[in-house]
Design a protein around this motif. Structure first.
Motif, mmCIF file in Angstrom:
data_model
loop_
_atom_site.group_PDB
_atom_site.id
_atom_site.type_symbol
_atom_site.label_atom_id
_atom_site.label_comp_id
_atom_site.label_asym_id
_atom_site.label_seq_id
_atom_site.Cartn_x
_atom_site.Cartn_y
_atom_site.Cartn_z
ATOM 1 N N LYS A 1 72.353 121.557 37.086
ATOM 2 C CA LYS A 1 73.338 122.460 37.692
ATOM 3 C C LYS A 1 74.661 122.372 36.949
ATOM 4 N N ILE A 2 75.227 123.513 36.656
ATOM 5 C CA ILE A 2 76.629 123.574 36.267
ATOM 6 C C ILE A 2 77.243 124.630 37.169
ATOM 7 N N ASN A 3 78.047 124.194 38.121
ATOM 8 C CA ASN A 3 78.631 125.152 39.080
ATOM 9 C C ASN A 3 77.555 126.053 39.689
ATOM 10 N N ILE B 1 68.182 125.781 36.465
ATOM 11 C CA ILE B 1 67.044 126.135 35.629
ATOM 12 C C ILE B 1 65.813 125.921 36.487
ATOM 13 N N ILE B 2 65.178 126.998 36.927
ATOM 14 C CA ILE B 2 64.147 126.924 37.955
ATOM 15 C C ILE B 2 62.759 126.951 37.338
ATOM 16 N N PRO B 3 61.912 125.971 37.621
ATOM 17 C CA PRO B 3 60.550 126.007 37.107
ATOM 18 C C PRO B 3 59.839 127.285 37.538
ATOM 19 N N ALA B 4 59.021 127.816 36.631
ATOM 20 C CA ALA B 4 58.359 129.094 36.900
ATOM 21 C C ALA B 4 57.458 129.028 38.118
ATOM 22 N N ILE B 5 56.873 127.876 38.390
ATOM 23 C CA ILE B 5 55.911 127.769 39.484
ATOM 24 C C ILE B 5 56.559 128.066 40.830
ATOM 25 N N LEU B 6 57.867 127.855 40.961
ATOM 26 C CA LEU B 6 58.526 128.055 42.246
ATOM 27 C C LEU B 6 58.533 129.523 42.660
ATOM 28 N N GLY C 1 75.996 134.341 32.262
ATOM 29 C CA GLY C 1 76.466 134.466 33.640
ATOM 30 C C GLY C 1 75.349 134.787 34.610
ATOM 31 N N ARG C 2 74.379 135.578 34.178
ATOM 32 C CA ARG C 2 73.257 135.981 35.033
ATOM 33 C C ARG C 2 72.448 134.784 35.510
ATOM 34 N N SER C 3 72.524 133.673 34.784
ATOM 35 C CA SER C 3 71.792 132.476 35.184
ATOM 36 C C SER C 3 72.410 131.809 36.406
ATOM 37 N N GLY C 4 73.644 132.197 36.754
ATOM 38 C CA GLY C 4 74.354 131.573 37.860
ATOM 39 C C GLY C 4 75.436 130.608 37.422
ATOM 40 N N VAL D 1 65.075 130.220 26.743
ATOM 41 C CA VAL D 1 66.089 131.047 26.090
ATOM 42 C C VAL D 1 66.548 132.150 27.048
ATOM 43 N N PRO D 2 67.843 132.507 27.005
ATOM 44 C CA PRO D 2 68.339 133.597 27.841
ATOM 45 C C PRO D 2 67.759 134.913 27.339
ATOM 46 N N THR D 3 67.111 135.662 28.210
ATOM 47 C CA THR D 3 66.405 136.863 27.750
ATOM 48 C C THR D 3 66.593 138.019 28.723
ATOM 49 N N ILE D 4 67.013 139.155 28.173
ATOM 50 C CA ILE D 4 67.224 140.381 28.936
ATOM 51 C C ILE D 4 66.603 141.536 28.149
ATOM 52 N N VAL D 5 65.936 142.423 28.851
ATOM 53 C CA VAL D 5 65.337 143.597 28.224
ATOM 54 C C VAL D 5 65.791 144.837 28.987
#
Length: 501
Positions: free
Chosen positions: A3-5, A9-14, A60-63, A352-356
């Motif tokens: 966590k940073i503020n 980073i959430i595991p995919a399984i969740l 920023g989108r990561s939170g 990696v940060p990824t946006i499409v």
């Protein structure tokens, strides 16, 4: 959990439990894509923005409230965010080679960053003649054959010899640097085949060339790869407006209480790193603006991603897969892993940060938590371009288009990566995760294997192999080990032959 503020980073399984009830199968989504969504849409222009060393949390989108990326956040709101995209090797050259070919670095003869700098340290020798062989088909080649005008602007790092030139791998145009490194300002870059001095910030200059490429080809079908050099170290200088928000900010690190952490240096690194990321964001905004002004945005497939992730402070380290300890006193090293080195396969190194964004086809403000390796870009881009892969080509990745067209299609929660370090250390790391647990094997160094429970320990701070495993945990280790071996065997990994013998 890292966590940073409040960024996580959430595991995919969740995501699996929440999505299971409404998921469509990949087969259903494939059929839908072929029969309805894309049948009447012309293959789009493609703009592929590829940064260098950008962490999944540097968005920023990561939170992450410290990551001030308004343009990237806007891009995310206009397209799809992929929080579980990852690199199959957490270092530049093999990751870049895998992106282009959809094969693992070890299949291409590129295990680590290509060390073509005579001044750089190496434990196994410099690689002045190494590069990506032209016998390997790349997706830019296929796009060329499909009628696209292709260009690469920025970093190559897949061989500086003429035999490996980007123009021999499917790019009509190349402006940038073939060798390993480039400074953040005043770069020497190849333009029209000639090394040319430039004045200014490197990411601004590269974006200038990208905008010029788009303007010149606006009436044609084009595919532009913009490979920015940032936020690779050295992070500074950046523009004053990129640096300004961080000058008086109290920078937060993920593990500030890690024993012996050099907190002062860590905060300095974080401040400079995120300033560089802000410069990237500013230039992405420039690309978005020109696509809008030319009325190209709706049918342009715009990708933002990175070659691999990064760490600053996580578990006492900084850097990527060939990480360094960020400690006041270096731990004792070994013959293969010198003091100060921490080769790793942590999630923030891999992801990696990824946006499409593709307004004509992809729903805005969506998120898909499928794991997406970089080897998936080849078949995905070829599919979107309606190209054809050569019959004798090996493609390891899958077409990710079904997940892009439907946020409820969960293609996979597994991920596999491989990294044989050669320069700062000598390892043979192989990793497999089912999204819930992760096993890392180092087949070259005893005592360096790692096993993590990502649900209860997403920061990967507690190596369960250093504890007494339960029978259930032992079974999971065996299952993940077998998955690693199966993957190594099926992809002709040279390390598999070593361990077999």
């Amino acid at each position: 959990m890292f966590k940073i503020n409040n960024v996580k980073i959430i595991p995919a399984i969740l995501a699996t439990v929440a999505l299971t009830a409404c998921n469509k199968t990949p087969e259903d989504a494939q059929t839908q894509a072929k029969n309805t969504s894309l049948k009447d849409i012309e293959p789009p222009n493609i703009v592929f923005i590829y940064t260098d060393d950008q962490a999944p949390w540097a968005l920023g989108r990561s939170g992450n409230k410290q990551a001030l990326t308004p343009n990237l956040d806007k891009l995310s709101s206009q397209g799809m965010y992929l929080p579980n995209a990852y690199a199959t090797t957490p270092v530049c050259s093999p990751s870049r080679a895998s992106l282009l070919t959809s094969q693992y670095g070890y299949e291409l003869g590129i295990d680590d960053w290509i060390n073509d700098n005579p001044k750089a340290k190496t434990l196994t020798g410099h690689q002045f003649t190494l590069g990506l062989d032209t016998k390997f088909e790349t997706w830019p080649e296929i796009l060329q054959q499909s009628g696209y005008y292709t260009g690469l602007i920025g970093k190559w790092h897949l061989g500086k010899a003429d035999d490996y030139h980007p123009k021999k791998h499917g790019y009509h145009e190349f402006v940038g640097f073939r060798k390993a490194g480039a400074p953040p300002d005043n770069p020497q870059m190849e333009v029209n085949g000639v090394e040319t001095a430039h004045k200014g910030l490197t990411f601004d200059i590269l974006t200038d060339y990208a905008i010029d490429f788009i303007n010149k080809n606006k009436a044609n079908k084009f595919a532009l790869s913009l490979h920015l050099r940032a936020p690779h170290y050295r992070f500074l200088p950046v523009a004053p407006e990129d640096e300004a928000p961080y000058k008086n900010m109290d920078m937060q690190l993920p593990h500030p209480d890690y024993p012996g952490l050099n907190l002062k240096r860590g905060k300095k690194l974080m401040r400079e790193y995120l300033s560089s990321v802000r410069g990237i964001d500013r230039n992405v905004g420039r690309i978005m603006q020109v696509l809008d002004e030319l009325n190209l945005a709706d049918n342009t497939f715009l990708v933002f991603t990175s070659d691999h992730g990064y760490n600053i402070g996580l578990n006492g380290i900084w850097h990527k897969g060939n990480g360094f300890w960020l400690l006041k006193n270096k731990p004792k090293g070994t013959e293969n892993v010198p003091g100060g080195q921490r080769p790793n396969m942590y999630d923030p190194s891999l992801k990696v940060p990824t946006i499409v964004r593709w307004p004509n086809a992809i729903k805005a403000n969506t998120e898909n938590r499928s794991t997406m390796p970089n080897i998936d870009w080849f078949p995905t881009l070829v599919s979107i371009a309606k190209g054809k892969v050569s019959d004798n080509n090996i493609v390891r990745g899958k077409d990710f288009l079904p997940a892009l067209l439907d946020e409820n299609t969960l293609l996979s929660t597994d991920y596999y990566a491989a990294y044989s370090t050669q320069h700062q250390s000598i390892t043979h790391m192989r990793m497999y995760s089912d999204g819930k647990y992760k096993l890392i094997r180092d087949f070259n160094n005893q005592g360096r294997d790692e096993f993590y429970d990502l649900v209860n320990d997403p920061d990967e701070s507690h190596n369960l192999l250093q504890t007494q495993l339960t029978p259930q945990q032992k079974a999971i280790v065996t299952k993940l080990h077998n998955a690693i071996i199966d993957k190594m065997r099926s992809t002709n990994d040279p390390v598999f032959k070593l361990i077999k013998s």
